[in-house]
Write a protein that holds these residues in place. Structure first.
Motif, mmCIF file in Angstrom:
data_model
loop_
_atom_site.group_PDB
_atom_site.id
_atom_site.type_symbol
_atom_site.label_atom_id
_atom_site.label_comp_id
_atom_site.label_asym_id
_atom_site.label_seq_id
_atom_site.Cartn_x
_atom_site.Cartn_y
_atom_site.Cartn_z
ATOM 1 N N ALA A 120 -13.181 15.782 22.466
ATOM 2 C CA ALA A 120 -13.762 14.462 22.706
ATOM 3 C C ALA A 120 -12.916 13.653 23.676
ATOM 4 C CB ALA A 120 -13.914 13.711 21.386
ATOM 5 N N GLY A 121 -11.589 13.808 23.605
ATOM 6 C CA GLY A 121 -10.709 13.084 24.505
ATOM 7 C C GLY A 121 -10.452 13.791 25.812
ATOM 8 N N GLN A 122 -10.966 15.017 25.933
ATOM 9 C CA GLN A 122 -10.718 15.808 27.137
ATOM 10 C C GLN A 122 -11.281 15.133 28.377
ATOM 11 O OE1 GLN A 122 -12.670 19.640 27.243
ATOM 12 N NE2 GLN A 122 -10.927 20.588 28.241
ATOM 13 N N GLN A 123 -12.480 14.595 28.252
ATOM 14 C CA GLN A 123 -13.105 13.938 29.391
ATOM 15 C C GLN A 123 -12.357 12.667 29.781
ATOM 16 O OE1 GLN A 123 -17.010 13.455 27.717
ATOM 17 N NE2 GLN A 123 -17.708 15.439 28.425
ATOM 18 N N GLU A 124 -11.583 12.138 28.824
ATOM 19 C CA GLU A 124 -10.861 10.889 29.063
ATOM 20 C C GLU A 124 -9.610 11.094 29.902
ATOM 21 O OE1 GLU A 124 -7.963 8.264 26.233
ATOM 22 O OE2 GLU A 124 -9.903 8.813 25.434
ATOM 23 N N ALA A 125 -8.820 12.152 29.582
ATOM 24 C CA ALA A 125 -7.538 12.273 30.283
ATOM 25 C C ALA A 125 -7.071 13.696 30.533
ATOM 26 C CB ALA A 125 -6.451 11.537 29.486
ATOM 27 N N THR A 187 -18.907 8.972 19.640
ATOM 28 C CA THR A 187 -19.196 9.307 21.034
ATOM 29 C C THR A 187 -20.496 10.094 21.122
ATOM 30 O OG1 THR A 187 -17.974 11.412 20.964
ATOM 31 C CG2 THR A 187 -16.716 9.417 21.526
ATOM 32 N N ARG A 188 -21.063 10.096 22.316
ATOM 33 C CA ARG A 188 -22.287 10.869 22.540
ATOM 34 C C ARG A 188 -22.034 12.358 22.366
ATOM 35 N NH1 ARG A 188 -24.887 13.225 27.010
ATOM 36 N NH2 ARG A 188 -23.122 12.682 28.346
ATOM 37 N N LEU A 189 -20.830 12.810 22.760
ATOM 38 C CA LEU A 189 -20.480 14.219 22.607
ATOM 39 C C LEU A 189 -20.489 14.622 21.135
ATOM 40 C CD1 LEU A 189 -19.409 16.923 23.707
ATOM 41 C CD2 LEU A 189 -17.094 15.968 23.543
ATOM 42 N N ALA A 190 -19.898 13.781 20.278
ATOM 43 C CA ALA A 190 -19.836 14.099 18.856
ATOM 44 C C ALA A 190 -21.229 14.223 18.250
ATOM 45 C CB ALA A 190 -19.038 13.029 18.119
ATOM 46 N N TRP A 191 -22.123 13.296 18.581
ATOM 47 C CA TRP A 191 -23.487 13.355 18.051
ATOM 48 C C TRP A 191 -24.258 14.550 18.618
ATOM 49 C CZ3 TRP A 191 -25.392 10.895 13.992
ATOM 50 C CH2 TRP A 191 -24.742 9.746 13.547
ATOM 51 N N SER A 192 -24.007 14.859 19.880
ATOM 52 C CA SER A 192 -24.691 15.991 20.508
ATOM 53 C C SER A 192 -24.312 17.307 19.850
ATOM 54 C CB SER A 192 -24.361 16.046 22.002
ATOM 55 O OG SER A 192 -24.780 14.866 22.654
ATOM 56 N N ILE A 193 -23.096 17.382 19.337
ATOM 57 C CA ILE A 193 -22.637 18.592 18.652
ATOM 58 C C ILE A 193 -23.095 18.594 17.197
ATOM 59 C CG2 ILE A 193 -20.599 19.851 17.861
ATOM 60 C CD1 ILE A 193 -19.141 18.758 20.344
ATOM 61 N N ALA A 194 -22.965 17.453 16.520
ATOM 62 C CA ALA A 194 -23.209 17.393 15.086
ATOM 63 C C ALA A 194 -24.682 17.553 14.721
ATOM 64 C CB ALA A 194 -22.687 16.068 14.536
ATOM 65 N N ALA A 222 -21.118 26.233 20.663
ATOM 66 C CA ALA A 222 -21.818 26.495 21.917
ATOM 67 C C ALA A 222 -22.144 25.191 22.647
ATOM 68 C CB ALA A 222 -23.100 27.285 21.641
ATOM 69 N N VAL A 223 -22.612 24.195 21.903
ATOM 70 C CA VAL A 223 -22.916 22.902 22.512
ATOM 71 C C VAL A 223 -21.640 22.264 23.063
ATOM 72 C CG1 VAL A 223 -23.750 20.560 22.070
ATOM 73 C CG2 VAL A 223 -24.938 22.516 21.067
ATOM 74 N N ALA A 224 -20.548 22.359 22.302
ATOM 75 C CA ALA A 224 -19.277 21.791 22.768
ATOM 76 C C ALA A 224 -18.815 22.454 24.062
ATOM 77 C CB ALA A 224 -18.212 21.948 21.685
ATOM 78 N N MET A 225 -18.952 23.780 24.141
ATOM 79 C CA MET A 225 -18.538 24.501 25.341
ATOM 80 C C MET A 225 -19.374 24.098 26.544
ATOM 81 S SD MET A 225 -17.843 28.320 23.773
ATOM 82 C CE MET A 225 -17.353 29.003 25.365
ATOM 83 N N LEU A 226 -20.671 23.933 26.320
ATOM 84 C CA LEU A 226 -21.566 23.553 27.430
ATOM 85 C C LEU A 226 -21.281 22.149 27.927
ATOM 86 C CD1 LEU A 226 -24.980 25.012 26.183
ATOM 87 C CD2 LEU A 226 -23.624 25.807 28.126
ATOM 88 N N MET A 227 -20.963 21.246 26.996
ATOM 89 C CA MET A 227 -20.806 19.849 27.381
ATOM 90 C C MET A 227 -19.414 19.497 27.886
ATOM 91 S SD MET A 227 -23.123 17.715 24.669
ATOM 92 C CE MET A 227 -23.022 16.291 25.757
#
Length: 239
Positions: A120-125, A187-194, A222-227
């Motif tokens: 989740a923090g990867q996109q941040e820094a 975050t949108r990423l968390a909801w997209s995965i969950a 799989a969703v986490a890897m794609l996003m």
């Protein structure tokens, strides 16, 4: 550690934030369950600190209580932890250049919540960090999870003899999991995965061999890897 690595380590711990309290509660529930399942206090603490997987312990505990053969217990724990093979594939490129010993430590310290917080923090820094700093950041997140988990299980083991047996104890574990997941759903990423993972888990609830759980994990990863994968580059420019 260099100053930048120390900063990355503390930043990784910051990513975990309030989920540590949920991890503590989940660890306490597991600690009580292990002792009430027939393990001594030392056996429970040793299993918690070495195995470092609540899922594997919950899956293996009924077999231990029933006196099942060790190969059956080992196989059950292995199946419950197969998701970590997928997790390692997710972060393999992140730390490919680190020494073998450090990569083994990173693999052993990987947790569901720690990996989720890191992604989740990867996109941040993370994209702007060196590999050494990324490794420190990853260890900061997962190391804090280990601290909360170990402390919680120690408390649970100590309290096991003070709390009477009750089916309601299972509800405590459920509340702990909710406390872990809740702060991460920001975050949108968390909801997209969950969401897709939860749907698959519900659909596959009655599948044999807990197939629904494994399928839900596979979908979530799989969703986490794609996003979180970096954009492909065409002619030196991001596509």
């Amino acid at each position: 550690m260099t100053p930048s690595e120390r900063a990355a380590l503390f930043d990784g711990a910051r990513l975990i934030g309030g989920t540590v309290f949920g991890t503590f509660c989940w660890g306490a529930a597991i600690g009580m369950a292990l002792v009430k399942g027939g393990l001594s206090s030392m056996q429970a603490l040793g299993m918690v600190m070495l195995v470092f997987s609540g899922t594997a312990q919950v899956a293996a505990l009924p077999l231990i209580a029933q006196g099942a053969a060790l190969p059956a217990i080992w196989l059950t724990a292995l199946l419950a932890n197969l998701r970590f093979v997928v997790y390692s594939a997710v972060v393999a490129n992140e730390f490919r250049g680190r020494p073998m010993v450090q990569r083994l430590l990173i693999g052993w310290m990987t947790t569901d919540t720690g990996l989720a917080a890191y992604l989740a923090g990867q996109q941040e820094a993370s994209a702007s960090l060196s590999e050494r700093d990324r490794a420190a950041r990853f260890m900061g997140a997962n190391g804090l999870v280990y601290f909360g988990w170990t402390l919680g299980t120690a408390v649970g083991v100590g309290m096991a003899g003070l709390i009477p047996d009750s089916p309601r104890l299972a509800f405590v574990g459920l509340l702990a999991v909710v406390a872990i997941i809740g702060p991460m759903m920001s975050t949108r990423l968390a909801w997209s995965i969950a969401v897709p993972a939860a749907l698959v888990a519900v659909i596959g609830r009655d599948w044999p061999w807990r197939g629904g759980m494994f399928a839900a994990i596979a979908v979530g990863v799989a969703v986490a890897m794609l996003m979180t994968r970096p954009p492909e580059r065409i002619g030196g420019r991001a596509s």
